[in-house]
Design an enzyme around this catalytic site. Sequence first.
Site, PDB file in Angstrom:
ATOM      1  CE  LYS A  26      56.619 -26.153  13.479  1.00  0.00           C
ATOM      2  NZ  LYS A  26      55.630 -26.139  14.560  1.00  0.00           N
ATOM      3  N   GLY A  34      57.452 -15.453  13.200  1.00  0.00           N
ATOM      4  CA  GLY A  34      57.648 -15.887  14.576  1.00  0.00           C
ATOM      5  C   GLY A  34      58.581 -14.943  15.296  1.00  0.00           C
ATOM      6  CB  THR A  47      63.589 -11.310  16.859  1.00  0.00           C
ATOM      7  OG1 THR A  47      62.542 -10.422  16.446  1.00  0.00           O
ATOM      8  CG2 THR A  47      64.917 -10.789  16.353  1.00  0.00           C
ATOM      9  CB  THR A  53      62.497 -18.622  16.083  1.00  0.00           C
ATOM     10  OG1 THR A  53      62.020 -18.587  17.419  1.00  0.00           O
ATOM     11  CG2 THR A  53      62.342 -20.013  15.531  1.00  0.00           C
ATOM     12  CD  GLU A  61      56.947 -10.200   7.413  1.00  0.00           C
ATOM     13  OE1 GLU A  61      56.892  -9.274   8.257  1.00  0.00           O
ATOM     14  OE2 GLU A  61      57.261 -10.011   6.228  1.00  0.00           O
ATOM     15  CB  CYS A 119      53.573  -9.313  15.450  1.00  0.00           C
ATOM     16  SG  CYS A 119      52.509  -9.356  14.009  1.00  0.00           S
ATOM     17  CD  GLU A 140      57.521  -9.729  20.265  1.00  0.00           C
ATOM     18  OE1 GLU A 140      58.253 -10.724  20.172  1.00  0.00           O
ATOM     19  OE2 GLU A 140      56.718  -9.395  19.392  1.00  0.00           O
TER      20      GLU A 140
HETATM   21  P1  NDP Z   1      58.377 -18.842  17.572  1.00  0.00           P
HETATM   22  O1  NDP Z   1      59.516 -18.159  16.924  1.00  0.00           O
HETATM   23  O2  NDP Z   1      58.619 -19.552  18.839  1.00  0.00           O
HETATM   24  O3  NDP Z   1      57.711 -19.905  16.598  1.00  0.00           O
HETATM   25  C1  NDP Z   1      57.192 -19.574  15.328  1.00  0.00           C
HETATM   26  C2  NDP Z   1      57.105 -20.830  14.495  1.00  0.00           C
HETATM   27  O4  NDP Z   1      58.424 -21.326  14.273  1.00  0.00           O
HETATM   28  C3  NDP Z   1      56.352 -21.969  15.177  1.00  0.00           C
HETATM   29  O5  NDP Z   1      55.693 -22.749  14.220  1.00  0.00           O
HETATM   30  C4  NDP Z   1      57.482 -22.742  15.804  1.00  0.00           C
HETATM   31  O6  NDP Z   1      57.126 -24.055  16.122  1.00  0.00           O
HETATM   32  C5  NDP Z   1      58.522 -22.672  14.712  1.00  0.00           C
HETATM   33  N1  NDP Z   1      59.894 -22.908  15.149  1.00  0.00           N
HETATM   34  C6  NDP Z   1      60.422 -22.799  16.387  1.00  0.00           C
HETATM   35  N2  NDP Z   1      61.732 -23.132  16.368  1.00  0.00           N
HETATM   36  C7  NDP Z   1      62.039 -23.453  15.088  1.00  0.00           C
HETATM   37  C8  NDP Z   1      63.228 -23.885  14.434  1.00  0.00           C
HETATM   38  N3  NDP Z   1      64.369 -24.066  15.085  1.00  0.00           N
HETATM   39  N4  NDP Z   1      63.184 -24.126  13.103  1.00  0.00           N
HETATM   40  C9  NDP Z   1      62.034 -23.946  12.415  1.00  0.00           C
HETATM   41  N5  NDP Z   1      60.867 -23.562  12.992  1.00  0.00           N
HETATM   42  C10 NDP Z   1      60.870 -23.307  14.315  1.00  0.00           C
HETATM   43  O7  NDP Z   1      57.263 -17.724  17.736  1.00  0.00           O
HETATM   44  P2  NDP Z   1      55.865 -17.864  18.467  1.00  0.00           P
HETATM   45  O8  NDP Z   1      55.088 -18.984  17.871  1.00  0.00           O
HETATM   46  O9  NDP Z   1      56.115 -17.841  19.926  1.00  0.00           O
HETATM   47  O10 NDP Z   1      55.141 -16.516  18.000  1.00  0.00           O
HETATM   48  C11 NDP Z   1      55.295 -15.314  18.622  1.00  0.00           C
HETATM   49  C12 NDP Z   1      56.295 -14.435  17.909  1.00  0.00           C
HETATM   50  O11 NDP Z   1      55.899 -14.255  16.558  1.00  0.00           O
HETATM   51  C13 NDP Z   1      56.373 -13.049  18.487  1.00  0.00           C
HETATM   52  O12 NDP Z   1      57.725 -12.649  18.574  1.00  0.00           O
HETATM   53  C14 NDP Z   1      55.629 -12.191  17.480  1.00  0.00           C
HETATM   54  O13 NDP Z   1      56.014 -10.845  17.468  1.00  0.00           O
HETATM   55  C15 NDP Z   1      55.991 -12.877  16.212  1.00  0.00           C
HETATM   56  N6  NDP Z   1      55.018 -12.540  15.177  1.00  0.00           N
HETATM   57  C16 NDP Z   1      55.407 -11.744  14.139  1.00  0.00           C
HETATM   58  C17 NDP Z   1      54.501 -11.343  13.169  1.00  0.00           C
HETATM   59  C18 NDP Z   1      54.908 -10.493  12.000  1.00  0.00           C
HETATM   60  O14 NDP Z   1      54.169 -10.463  11.014  1.00  0.00           O
HETATM   61  N7  NDP Z   1      56.033  -9.803  12.041  1.00  0.00           N
HETATM   62  C19 NDP Z   1      53.090 -11.775  13.234  1.00  0.00           C
HETATM   63  C20 NDP Z   1      52.802 -12.631  14.361  1.00  0.00           C
HETATM   64  C21 NDP Z   1      53.736 -13.006  15.284  1.00  0.00           C
HETATM   65  P3  NDP Z   1      56.660 -24.384  17.640  1.00  0.00           P
HETATM   66  O15 NDP Z   1      55.506 -23.494  17.923  1.00  0.00           O
HETATM   67  O16 NDP Z   1      56.307 -25.779  17.566  1.00  0.00           O
HETATM   68  O17 NDP Z   1      57.841 -24.073  18.496  1.00  0.00           O
END
Ligand code: NDP
Length: 483
Positions: free
Chosen positions: A173, A226, A228, A230, A248, A282, A384
């Site tokens: 997804k 995504g 922390t 989540t 991650e 990130c 963040e």
């Molecule tokens: P989110 O945590 O909001 O979402 C990440 C993904 O998880 C999206 O596809 C989201 O869907 C999905 N998601 C949200 N809620 C749930 C749930 N309850 N169960 C399963 N999946 C869920 O992050 P963002 O998309 O806002 O991304 C930004 C964040 O990602 C920042 O904190 C950034 O630091 C981190 N990041 C980390 C990286 C790393 O390698 N360490 C690299 C890049 C980003 P939807 O978008 O539809 O809500």
Amino acid sequence: MLYLKNFIGGTYVDPVEKKYFDNVNPATGEIISKIPASNEKDIALAVDAAIKAQESWANSTLEVRFAILNKIAELIDSKLNDLAIAETRDTGKAIRHSQQIDIPRAASNFRFFATAAMQFASDSHEMPGKAINYTLRQPIGIVGCISPWNLPLYLFTWKIVPALATGNCVIAKPSEFSPTTAYLLGEICNEAGLPPGVLNIIQGYGHEAGEAIVMHPTIKAISFTGGTKTGAHIASIAAPKFKKMSLELGGKNPCVIFADCDYKEMVKQVIRLAFSNSGQICLCGSRILIENKIYEQFKNDLILEVKKLIPSDPENPESKMGSLISQQHLNKVMSYIELAKEEGGKLLCGGTLFKPDGRCANGAFVMPAIFEGLGPDSRCNMEEIFGPVITLQPFENEEDAIRLANRSNYGLAATLWTQNLNRAHRVSQQLKTGIVWVNCWLLRDLRTPFGGMNDSGVGREGGWEAMRFFTEAKNVCINFGPL
Ligand code: NDP
């Protein structure tokens, strides 16, 4: 209006409930397509398709997997412009970023793990005169991959390709904010000959479609990138079900600048590491730590350069900085800018909303901001922000620098700027982050372990780490003779 679909069993299908929501171009405010609001029924269909494909894919030869994954890389290259424009329209990122970084890296991910499939090997352990142990690395089966919006196709493929290369079927997804390139990947996979059901791409909200992936009993491993919060929620659901997890998560990365650095090059690179993709990477540095001796000079030079960074229409090839991902995220970033002022920070430049002329007048734009005077424990130095907002903090000496750098609960990446080789080794060893870049940023070798410590996640991606994550290790012990 384009209605995106789910990609299940090699076919584009509507979501079971026929519900959709808007996909908004954040640079213009326009609705550009409708996104399926999938739920557990769609995930169940995807799992059924994956079950049908799994055995045959797991038993396919390495040459077959290599050829298909490599072909996908070629097709991504050949469709670079279409994919780049889709990425930019979904996210508001500058088109040059999509063309030069995001899409080429998605192709590289396929190419890299296609060859990794051919090279991956496992251990054997001899017990002299008695027995030989060998380790089988078998596919887990059906795995879930969930990725964020900031580097959409880049991070989506970073997860799914090692899963496919090791013989798994995938339910993936993308973020609700960046659905289009993942949607387009379906037809590319068909064109390359990926068997139906091997990769299934489900669109929708995280709390519905994403959570249904995490909950599904047949999906045995979750690779998530995504936020922390989540990640913690996902772990709370997946851990009691004993699913394998790679998380991650976020970062609050320190950039540690010593007076003995190559000053000119450092200033140039700090602009990149702080404000690339509007600070929505990130790995971006957001806590800039500077040795006292050069603090004032650096501050003044940085302000001069950052004032030149003016966001603009991301589809303009000259644009270096586009919009943020959404109005909602813009509000979050603006609330941190207000908080920084309340916490006693001095705003040195930027931090105001920006309205470009023309079609982007309703976009989510902000001028990049620099603060000083915020203590290391202030919320703006601990949380963040994920936008173009950085803080400057002076330090006296090496010990002081390490203490400040390690103050965060996160531990993803650090950059270190010094010409002193001994210091580079010494400080790198003491930084509590999964990645340290010395005199560079985002210089990536895909073979290296990638990931963070503490609140930045669990596990590592990249190279053999990813291939191992997506396989089960099974030891076979063969006795040589009578016991
Ligand atoms: P989110 O945590 O909001 O979402 C990440 C993904 O998880 C999206 O596809 C989201 O869907 C999905 N998601 C949200 N809620 C749930 C749930 N309850 N169960 C399963 N999946 C869920 O992050 P963002 O998309 O806002 O991304 C930004 C964040 O990602 C920042 O904190 C950034 O630091 C981190 N990041 C980390 C990286 C790393 O390698 N360490 C690299 C890049 C980003 P939807 O978008 O539809 O809500």
